[in-house]
Design an enzyme around this catalytic site. Structure first.
Site, PDB file in Angstrom:
ATOM      1  N   LYS A  72       0.809  -1.243  -0.031  1.00 19.63           N
ATOM      2  CA  LYS A  72       0.038  -0.099  -0.104  1.00 19.63           C
ATOM      3  C   LYS A  72       0.901   1.184   0.137  1.00 19.63           C
ATOM      4  CE  LYS A  72      -4.169  -1.972   2.005  1.00 19.63           C
ATOM      5  NZ  LYS A  72      -5.067  -1.939   3.206  1.00 19.63           N
ATOM      6  N   LYS A 117     -13.338  -4.780  -4.542  1.00 17.95           N
ATOM      7  CA  LYS A 117     -14.142  -3.471  -4.606  1.00 17.95           C
ATOM      8  C   LYS A 117     -13.292  -2.257  -5.475  1.00 17.95           C
ATOM      9  CE  LYS A 117     -12.401  -1.788  -0.181  1.00 17.95           C
ATOM     10  NZ  LYS A 117     -12.621  -3.189   0.963  1.00 17.95           N
ATOM     11  N   LYS A 128      -8.980 -11.480  -8.261  1.00 15.17           N
ATOM     12  CA  LYS A 128     -10.270 -11.952  -7.377  1.00 15.17           C
ATOM     13  C   LYS A 128     -11.165 -10.609  -7.574  1.00 15.17           C
ATOM     14  CE  LYS A 128      -8.999  -9.673  -3.247  1.00 15.17           C
ATOM     15  NZ  LYS A 128      -9.524  -9.732  -1.696  1.00 15.17           N
TER      16      LYS A 128
HETATM   17  P1  ADP Z   1     -11.882  -6.056  -1.074  1.00 17.74           P
HETATM   18  O1  ADP Z   1     -10.665  -7.106  -1.953  1.00 17.74           O
HETATM   19  O2  ADP Z   1     -12.909  -5.895  -1.936  1.00 17.74           O
HETATM   20  O3  ADP Z   1     -11.250  -4.938  -0.603  1.00 17.74           O
HETATM   21  P2  ADP Z   1     -11.900  -6.637   1.698  1.00 17.74           P
HETATM   22  O4  ADP Z   1     -10.351  -6.785   1.435  1.00 17.74           O
HETATM   23  O5  ADP Z   1     -12.348  -5.701   2.600  1.00 17.74           O
HETATM   24  O6  ADP Z   1     -12.392  -6.745   0.299  1.00 17.74           O
HETATM   25  O7  ADP Z   1     -12.303  -7.882   2.113  1.00 17.74           O
HETATM   26  C1  ADP Z   1     -13.007  -8.548   3.205  1.00 17.74           C
HETATM   27  C2  ADP Z   1     -13.377  -9.941   3.440  1.00 17.74           C
HETATM   28  O8  ADP Z   1     -13.792 -10.456   2.330  1.00 17.74           O
HETATM   29  C3  ADP Z   1     -12.034 -10.480   3.897  1.00 17.74           C
HETATM   30  O9  ADP Z   1     -12.368 -11.630   4.590  1.00 17.74           O
HETATM   31  C4  ADP Z   1     -11.343 -11.064   2.303  1.00 17.74           C
HETATM   32  O10 ADP Z   1     -10.875 -12.384   2.439  1.00 17.74           O
HETATM   33  C5  ADP Z   1     -12.953 -11.510   1.685  1.00 17.74           C
HETATM   34  N1  ADP Z   1     -12.825 -11.430   0.238  1.00 17.74           N
HETATM   35  C6  ADP Z   1     -12.949 -10.130  -0.345  1.00 17.74           C
HETATM   36  N2  ADP Z   1     -12.601 -10.364  -1.754  1.00 17.74           N
HETATM   37  C7  ADP Z   1     -12.912 -11.779  -1.807  1.00 17.74           C
HETATM   38  C8  ADP Z   1     -13.141 -12.629  -3.011  1.00 17.74           C
HETATM   39  N3  ADP Z   1     -13.081 -12.202  -4.274  1.00 17.74           N
HETATM   40  N4  ADP Z   1     -13.394 -14.194  -2.674  1.00 17.74           N
HETATM   41  C9  ADP Z   1     -13.332 -14.380  -1.618  1.00 17.74           C
HETATM   42  N5  ADP Z   1     -13.367 -13.766  -0.370  1.00 17.74           N
HETATM   43  C10 ADP Z   1     -13.135 -12.373  -0.680  1.00 17.74           C
HETATM   44 NA    NA Z   2      -8.640  -5.990   0.142  1.00 15.90          NA
END
Ligand code: ADP
Ligand code: NA
Length: 330
Positions: A114, A200, A197
């Site tokens: 980051k 957001k 993956k």
């Molecule tokens: P993002 O990747 O959208 O920023 P976060 O990092 O805030 O989402 O993730 C919040 C939770 O959701 C975490 O436990 C993360 O492992 C899970 N998560 C996020 N994206 C995925 C995905 N594409 N598949 C499975 N789990 C996910």
């Molecule tokens: Na993330």
């Protein structure tokens, strides 16, 4: 014989949770309520480690809580709370920062990634100490287990190191948490680029299904998901990443085995699979959105639920903090 205690948190950094958040994490939160003593928090302190808009943060915190409730987090069985309403998180974090080596914190790969993106002058010290705050979140509740994905392993390792170090220096104070590897958790990929993956921060807006988005729009995203030039509906993550992703989502939303789906679609085409999955998704999100609306439309009730959660959380967190303060000489 008491249940093992679990703690997990999620950042209120988006207007809506997406399908990856749900199938990869939040669905397990709901299920863990049957087997564990569960503490769940919306980690708004973590959300200000990057630039943010105060009004938006407040709104997203409430919407996150409303979504958790709508997904099945039961405030009678779980302690559901907002992190900033429990001051012990910030208080313990300071004490733990003083147990953390500067170099040790600097080795956290998530920070390095980051900070590389933002530049070290724009990246805040809070972003640097983020994993220590996360350790405080967990250790305050004497959690035995923390559900973790691959991306959080290093942070949990730091939490364990800090707990052991503190216990060795000052006497046994913290439970050392174990990673809780959840079995049927799914990794969901971007619908337009199944090599990455679902996230957001995805560049292609059509690749992500947000739970609060217009169901018609989400259905359309499923129907226009990228597949391949073949015809067979089989799970093959390497050669048929798009179809495999759709099968994963389908299986998770219906609690069916992938092999069962492969059989059911043996004589059908990608179009059939997408059309059916789009309908399944709409059937899932429509009542979910109604439940979210009922919480959002009744802010007093939501406040009450969260205040009760914070109060229950503080019963545990204040006891832990008291023994920590005592141990370090306050
Ligand atoms: P993002 O990747 O959208 O920023 P976060 O990092 O805030 O989402 O993730 C919040 C939770 O959701 C975490 O436990 C993360 O492992 C899970 N998560 C996020 N994206 C995925 C995905 N594409 N598949 C499975 N789990 C996910
Ligand atoms: Na993330």
């Amino acid at each position: 014989h008491s249940k093992l205690r679990v703690l997990s948190g999620i950042q209120p950094t988006a207007d809506s949770f997406h399908l990856g958040n749900y199938l990869g994490a939040l669905r397990q939160w709901v299920r863990l309520q049957d087997t564990h003593e569960t503490f769940y928090c919306v980690v708004d302190l973590h959300a200000i480690t990057v630039e943010h808009d105060p009004k938006l943060l407040r709104e997203r915190t409430r919407r996150s809580a409303a979504q958790l409730l709508a997904l099945g987090v039961d405030p009678d069985r779980s302690t559901l709370f907002v992190q900033s309403q429990v001051p012990e998180h910030a208080q313990l974090s300071w004490v733990l920062e003083c147990q953390t080596g500067f170099g040790e914190a600097g080795r956290m790969t998530q920070f390095k990634d980051k900070a590389a993106k933002q530049g070290t002058d724009r990246a805040s010290v809070g972003l640097f100490t983020y994993p220590v705050l996360q350790a405080a979140d967990i250790l305050l509740y004497q959690a035995n287990a923390v559900p973790v994905g691959e991306d959080q392993r290093q942070h949990l390792e730091l939490t364990r190191d800090l707990a052991q170090r503190f216990n060795n220096r000052y006497g046994r104070t913290f439970t050392v948490p174990e990673p809780h590897i959840v079995k049927d958790t799914a990794k969901i990929y971007d619908l337009q680029d199944p090599a990455i993956k679902m996230s957001k921060s995805a560049s292609a807006v059509n690749g992500i299904v947000e739970l609060l988005d217009d169901p018609k729009r989400s259905a359309k995203k499923i129907r226009s998901a990228v597949t391949d030039t073949g015809r067979e509906i089989v799970f093959d993550a390497e050669n048929k990443a798009g179809v495999s992703n759709l099968l994963t989502i389908y299986a998770a939303l219906t609690d069916r085995a992938i092999a069962d789906l492969e059989n059911a679609y043996a004589d059908k085409g990608y179009g059939d699979l997408k059309k059916d999955l789009a309908e399944i998704l709409v059937e899932f999100v429509t009542p979910f959105q109604e439940r979210v609306r009922s919480y959002v439309d009744d802010p007093a009730e939501l406040d009450k639920v969260l205040a009760r959660g914070a109060e229950r959380a503080r019963e545990v967190s204040s006891a832990t903090l008291a023994s920590v303060y005592d141990a370090v000489g306050f």
